[in-house]
Design an enzyme around this catalytic site. Structure first.
Site, PDB file in Angstrom:
ATOM      1  N   HIS A 108      -7.682  22.006  65.387  1.00  0.00           N
ATOM      2  CA  HIS A 108      -7.378  20.692  66.283  1.00  0.00           C
ATOM      3  C   HIS A 108      -5.646  20.564  66.736  1.00  0.00           C
ATOM      4  O   HIS A 108      -5.718  18.947  67.543  1.00  0.00           O
ATOM      5  CB  HIS A 108      -7.975  19.506  64.341  1.00  0.00           C
ATOM      6  CG  HIS A 108      -9.549  19.579  64.235  1.00  0.00           C
ATOM      7  ND1 HIS A 108     -10.078  19.728  65.699  1.00  0.00           N
ATOM      8  CD2 HIS A 108      -9.100  19.424  63.384  1.00  0.00           C
ATOM      9  CE1 HIS A 108     -11.488  19.440  65.052  1.00  0.00           C
ATOM     10  NE2 HIS A 108     -11.034  19.090  63.510  1.00  0.00           N
ATOM     11  N   ASP A 130     -16.476  26.307  63.408  1.00  0.00           N
ATOM     12  CA  ASP A 130     -16.599  25.329  62.412  1.00  0.00           C
ATOM     13  C   ASP A 130     -17.510  24.149  62.685  1.00  0.00           C
ATOM     14  O   ASP A 130     -17.427  23.864  63.397  1.00  0.00           O
ATOM     15  CB  ASP A 130     -14.852  24.794  62.403  1.00  0.00           C
ATOM     16  CG  ASP A 130     -14.282  24.278  61.753  1.00  0.00           C
ATOM     17  OD1 ASP A 130     -13.585  24.456  60.603  1.00  0.00           O
ATOM     18  OD2 ASP A 130     -14.909  22.777  61.965  1.00  0.00           O
ATOM     19  N   HIS A 171     -16.313  20.866  62.670  1.00  0.00           N
ATOM     20  CA  HIS A 171     -15.769  20.264  63.880  1.00  0.00           C
ATOM     21  C   HIS A 171     -15.152  21.680  64.860  1.00  0.00           C
ATOM     22  O   HIS A 171     -14.927  22.358  64.633  1.00  0.00           O
ATOM     23  CB  HIS A 171     -14.663  20.257  62.947  1.00  0.00           C
ATOM     24  CG  HIS A 171     -14.910  19.040  62.121  1.00  0.00           C
ATOM     25  ND1 HIS A 171     -14.738  19.904  61.002  1.00  0.00           N
ATOM     26  CD2 HIS A 171     -15.814  17.796  61.932  1.00  0.00           C
ATOM     27  CE1 HIS A 171     -15.087  19.103  60.185  1.00  0.00           C
ATOM     28  NE2 HIS A 171     -15.364  17.479  60.094  1.00  0.00           N
ATOM     29  N   ASP A 214     -17.499  25.026  56.655  1.00  0.00           N
ATOM     30  CA  ASP A 214     -18.016  23.467  56.548  1.00  0.00           C
ATOM     31  C   ASP A 214     -19.140  23.176  57.369  1.00  0.00           C
ATOM     32  O   ASP A 214     -19.115  22.494  57.025  1.00  0.00           O
ATOM     33  CB  ASP A 214     -16.796  22.596  56.880  1.00  0.00           C
ATOM     34  CG  ASP A 214     -16.272  23.028  58.440  1.00  0.00           C
ATOM     35  OD1 ASP A 214     -16.727  23.902  58.682  1.00  0.00           O
ATOM     36  OD2 ASP A 214     -15.245  21.553  58.358  1.00  0.00           O
TER      37      ASP A 214
END
Length: 313
Positions: free
Chosen positions: A126, A163, A165, A244
């Protein structure tokens, strides 16, 4: 396969408070599971070294690096945003996390290992060029990719991010870079709420609906990623390995199983075998249920080692 396992004790020094999901216990859960399974002993283990300013500055402006250093508290914890905090050792941990990916790139290009898993934290995908966010300070995988370009002349680097995200930071750094292909699967709509549209030819955005299961995930990845990867013919495959997207992870609503992490790792290795002389460098991103983080990492490492998948409770 010779698989290197890179980490560093300093990764445990960074913490953001007792209730924060991105905790030092994440790496301990992975280490304990891999040791118990007898897998850690089959890897070539080593400690990372801190990434220096020169290599970090390939993807992050010097003013941003200096600003992070100025934020570093002498004691306690300070807040950068609602998700991301720093303690006095946070950047030390972040530097060895990025340094692990640099060492991993060195190992695969020097043929010291076929593939590498960097079990590090804080995560990195990120972190944008000039913005720390989403638990991330430096973009570890981007630092490693830039190192591969600068030191080894890599011209076609594929970054595969699975991921839950989206890797907004990696996209921010490499958008419109013809030497880097970014493939990213993620729950949609979901954090980070930016770069969610496919506006760049070198970015394959793969949004997943809430509740996406194994069968649908594999179908979408094969349809969207494989044609792009075969057309690109990478000379290095890098993985942002987030666990995740597991059905039991508290941070998302995608319903993957351990075997899906094995499957996508194996897919990446097949691409690397075809075009990149087996070179795969993987770096840990998300995963916030200690049990499923550890079991997902076990499945991932089994694939890297060339072992069959076996479902262990």
């Amino acid at each position: 396969m010779i698989t290197a396992y890179l980490t560093h004790p300093d990764c445990a020094l960074h913490h953001m408070g007792p209730e924060h999901p991105e905790s030092p216990q994440r790496l301990e859960a992975i280490r304990a599971r891999l040791s118990l399974a007898g897998l850690l002993q089959q890897t070539m283990q080593a400690d990372a070294k801190e990434a220096c300013d020169e290599v970090l500055a390939r993807v992050h402006p010097t003013r941003h690096l200096n600003a992070l250093e100025k934020c570093l508290p002498k004691e306690g914890i300070i807040t950068l945003d609602s998700d991301t905090m720093m303690n006095p050792d946070s950047l030390k941990a972040a530097r060895v996390a990025a340094g692990a990916v640099i060492r991993g790139v060195d190992q695969v290009f020097k043929r010291q290992a076929d593939n590498v898993f960097c079990a590090v934290r804080p995560p990195g995908h990120h972190a944008e060029a000039a913005d720390a966010m989403g638990f991330c300070f430096y973009n570890n995988i981007a630092v490693g990719a830039a190192h591969a370009k600068a030191k080894y002349g890599a011209k076609r680097i594929a970054i595969l991010d699975f991921d839950v995200h989206q890797c907004n930071g990696t996209i921010d750094i490499f958008k419109n870079d013809p030497e880097v292909l970014v493939c990213t699967s993620f729950q949609y709509p979901f954090y980070p709420w930016r770069y969610l549209r496919s506006e760049w030819q070198n970015v394959v955005n793969t949004p997943l609906e809430v509740g996406t299961d194994s069968k649908e995930f594999r179908r979408i990845i094969e349809r969207q990623w494989l044609p792009a990867l075969h057309a690109f013919k990478p000379d290095l495959v890098m993985l942002s390995a987030g666990f995740d997207a597991h059905r039991d992870d508290p941070m998302g609503d995608i319903c993957l199983e351990d075997e899906d992490f094995y499957w996508i790792t194996h897919l990446a290795m097949e691409i690397a075998a075809l075009y990149a002389e087996n070179r795969v460098v993987s770096v840990l991103e998300g995963g916030y249920n200690p049990k499923t983080l550890a079991s997902g990492a076990e499945a991932h490492l089994k694939a890297l080692l060339g072992l069959p998948f076996t479902d262990v409770p």
